[in-house]
Design a protein around this motif. Structure first.
Motif, PDB file in Angstrom:
ATOM      1  N   ALA A  53      -2.269  -2.397  -5.047  1.00 35.92           N
ATOM      2  CA  ALA A  53      -2.318  -2.282  -3.587  1.00 35.92           C
ATOM      3  C   ALA A  53      -2.151  -0.833  -3.128  1.00 35.92           C
ATOM      4  O   ALA A  53      -2.690  -0.428  -2.087  1.00 35.92           O
ATOM      5  CB  ALA A  53      -1.232  -3.156  -2.965  1.00 35.92           C
ATOM      6  N   TYR A  54      -1.418  -0.055  -3.931  1.00 31.39           N
ATOM      7  CA  TYR A  54      -1.148   1.339  -3.550  1.00 31.39           C
ATOM      8  C   TYR A  54      -2.184   2.322  -4.097  1.00 31.39           C
ATOM      9  O   TYR A  54      -2.041   3.537  -3.956  1.00 31.39           O
ATOM     10  CB  TYR A  54       0.251   1.737  -4.035  1.00 31.39           C
ATOM     11  N   SER A  55      -3.234   1.806  -4.715  1.00 33.60           N
ATOM     12  CA  SER A  55      -4.191   2.663  -5.423  1.00 33.60           C
ATOM     13  C   SER A  55      -5.029   3.539  -4.489  1.00 33.60           C
ATOM     14  O   SER A  55      -5.314   3.188  -3.347  1.00 33.60           O
ATOM     15  CB  SER A  55      -5.148   1.792  -6.251  1.00 33.60           C
ATOM     16  N   GLN A  56      -5.425   4.680  -5.029  1.00 35.62           N
ATOM     17  CA  GLN A  56      -6.471   5.557  -4.490  1.00 35.62           C
ATOM     18  C   GLN A  56      -6.213   6.015  -3.043  1.00 35.62           C
ATOM     19  O   GLN A  56      -7.072   5.912  -2.183  1.00 35.62           O
ATOM     20  CB  GLN A  56      -7.830   4.871  -4.617  1.00 35.62           C
ATOM     21  N   SER A  60       0.846  -1.197   0.000  1.00 35.28           N
ATOM     22  CA  SER A  60       0.000   0.000   0.000  1.00 35.28           C
ATOM     23  C   SER A  60       0.877   1.240   0.000  1.00 35.28           C
ATOM     24  O   SER A  60       2.057   1.203   0.401  1.00 35.28           O
ATOM     25  CB  SER A  60      -0.915   0.001   1.220  1.00 35.28           C
ATOM     26  N   ALA A  61       0.286   2.347  -0.420  1.00 32.91           N
ATOM     27  CA  ALA A  61       1.013   3.618  -0.391  1.00 32.91           C
ATOM     28  C   ALA A  61       1.415   3.977   1.035  1.00 32.91           C
ATOM     29  O   ALA A  61       2.501   4.521   1.264  1.00 32.91           O
ATOM     30  CB  ALA A  61       0.148   4.718  -0.999  1.00 32.91           C
ATOM     31  N   ALA A  62       0.556   3.657   2.004  1.00 27.32           N
ATOM     32  CA  ALA A  62       0.858   3.959   3.410  1.00 27.32           C
ATOM     33  C   ALA A  62       2.069   3.164   3.883  1.00 27.32           C
ATOM     34  O   ALA A  62       2.935   3.695   4.605  1.00 27.32           O
ATOM     35  CB  ALA A  62      -0.356   3.654   4.285  1.00 27.32           C
ATOM     36  N   GLN A  63       2.154   1.898   3.503  1.00 33.60           N
ATOM     37  CA  GLN A  63       3.307   1.077   3.895  1.00 33.60           C
ATOM     38  C   GLN A  63       4.603   1.629   3.315  1.00 33.60           C
ATOM     39  O   GLN A  63       5.625   1.700   4.008  1.00 33.60           O
ATOM     40  CB  GLN A  63       3.099  -0.369   3.420  1.00 33.60           C
ATOM     41  N   GLN A 119       2.836   3.803 -10.786  1.00 30.36           N
ATOM     42  CA  GLN A 119       2.044   4.275 -11.922  1.00 30.36           C
ATOM     43  C   GLN A 119       0.561   3.956 -11.745  1.00 30.36           C
ATOM     44  O   GLN A 119       0.193   3.011 -11.071  1.00 30.36           O
ATOM     45  CB  GLN A 119       2.575   3.660 -13.228  1.00 30.36           C
ATOM     46  N   GLU A 120      -0.274   4.772 -12.381  1.00 30.00           N
ATOM     47  CA  GLU A 120      -1.739   4.589 -12.399  1.00 30.00           C
ATOM     48  C   GLU A 120      -2.311   4.462 -10.987  1.00 30.00           C
ATOM     49  O   GLU A 120      -3.205   3.662 -10.721  1.00 30.00           O
ATOM     50  CB  GLU A 120      -2.102   3.370 -13.251  1.00 30.00           C
ATOM     51  N   MET A 121      -1.808   5.284 -10.098  1.00 30.67           N
ATOM     52  CA  MET A 121      -2.180   5.220  -8.684  1.00 30.67           C
ATOM     53  C   MET A 121      -3.596   5.709  -8.389  1.00 30.67           C
ATOM     54  O   MET A 121      -4.111   5.510  -7.299  1.00 30.67           O
ATOM     55  CB  MET A 121      -1.166   6.039  -7.881  1.00 30.67           C
TER      56      MET A 121
END
Length: 351
Positions: A168-171, A122-125, A160-162
């Motif tokens: 997992a890192y989306s939105q 994830s983006a948070a991780q 890319q394409e976040m």
């Protein structure tokens, strides 16, 4: 006393006049300098062709892949592609091999790499440092390659394409920006020169909700060298949730306009694009050919600096050699004189 006071007042007045004149001269000089700089940039941009790029389905560290999936396409269309797109996971099992080998092979063959730096986290991780050790290995491998010099440079598009579902890192706009900046920080700590890397912000053009418009994810001009976006014509592909033949205008124009507003000083790339041949009336190779011709003609006049075609049959029949035979439409499209080639060394100087 009055004479002394009068003389002092005259001196103050004269000093103020000269100071204002000097400020005006300085301002005019600065404006002239900025104008000249802008003219130089515009002249440089006008001399730079729109660059062509391709994604290949197989590993670009193999010369056989480069020969069959890049160079053969160059020979067939009669024009060289400058950029080769690839995907690399932040937690790649062997970045010490899987970064320098394909990048060096591509450079040796005259291509510059465009790396989509993906992740299953994830983006948070990523933002809080959970994959720092993996990122440090990736950054070191890139630094070791780049430090060989001779114009070695690649484009890197983190996560890319976040702004659409699927990863997992989306939105997650806030954590994406933090993750993007953390990745950059680790690369900088590895000693990578700014001349050896171009950071790319590469969202999807379309987003389902306004809160996920790509502008909400933009990390800022100081963190970005190139802005780019993905946009496809899904047509009536079986994997498409919304069946509609999208015109080139629908696929590109609104996002290019928005990117120019968001980051007007940055070069714009089409990071990923392709078309299916699935129409409302079934498979029609001619419809795909016309779409490609119209798209590249339109993009050539819209100020984009590079177009990377996703030449892989993944969700749909994207590849230019799908459905029995190569797409004459692609060959015709890229032979527009607006499209040209830059070697890795030339490209590093131009963008």
């Amino acid at each position: 006393m009055d004479k002394v006071r009068l003389a002092l007042m005259m001196l103050i007045l004269l000093g103020s006049i000269f100071a204002n004149k000097n400020l005006a001269v300085a301002d005019a000089s600065k404006q002239l300098e900025n104008l000249k700089l802008k003219q130089v940039r515009n002249q440089t941009a006008s001399k730079t062709p729109v660059l062509l790029g391709l994604y290949a389905p197989d590993y670009l560290g193999n010369q056989s892949t480069i020969d069959s999936q890049l160079r053969q396409v160059d020979q067939w269309v009669g024009k060289r592609h400058s950029i080769a797109g690839l995907f690399l996971d932040i937690e790649d099992s062997n970045p010490a091999y899987n970064i320098p080998v394909p990048l060096e092979q591509l450079k040796h063959n005259g291509y510059t790499a465009f790396i989509n730096l993906k992740s299953t986290r994830s983006a948070a991780q990523i933002a809080r440092g959970d994959v720092d050790s993996s990122l440090q290995k990736v950054a070191k491998a890139y630094a070791d390659w780049a430090k060989k010099g001779e114009g070695r440079m690649a484009f890197i598009a983190p996560l890319q394409e976040m702004n659409i579902p699927g990863e997992a890192y989306s939105q997650d706009p806030q954590n994406f920006k933090l993750a993007y900046q953390r990745i950059q920080k680790i690369f900088k700590e590895a000693g990578i020169s700014s001349q050896a890397i171009r950071w790319v912000f590469a969202p999807n053009g379309w987003s389902k909700k306004n809160e996920h418009r790509f502008e909400n994810y933009y990390p800022g001009d100081k963190s970005v060298d190139v802005v780019a976006f993905s946009s496809y014509n899904w047509g009536y592909c079986s994997n498409s949730s919304w069946k509609h033949w999208n015109s080139p205008k629908e696929v590109f124009e609104p996002y290019i306009k928005r990117m120019k507003v968001m980051a007007g000083s940055k070069p714009i790339f089409i990071a990923q694009t392709a078309s299916t041949s699935n129409t409302q009336n079934g498979l029609q190779k001619g419809a795909k050919d016309r779409w490609l011709q119209d798209s590249y003609t339109q993009l050539a006049g819209m100020g984009v600096r590079a177009i990377l075609y996703f030449n892989i049959n993944k969700e749909c029949d994207w590849a230019i050699n799908s459905n029995s035979g190569k797409s004459a439409g692609y060959k015709d499209a890229v032979n527009n004189p607006a499209f040209g080639y830059l070697s890795p060394t030339e490209l590093a100087k131009k963008i």
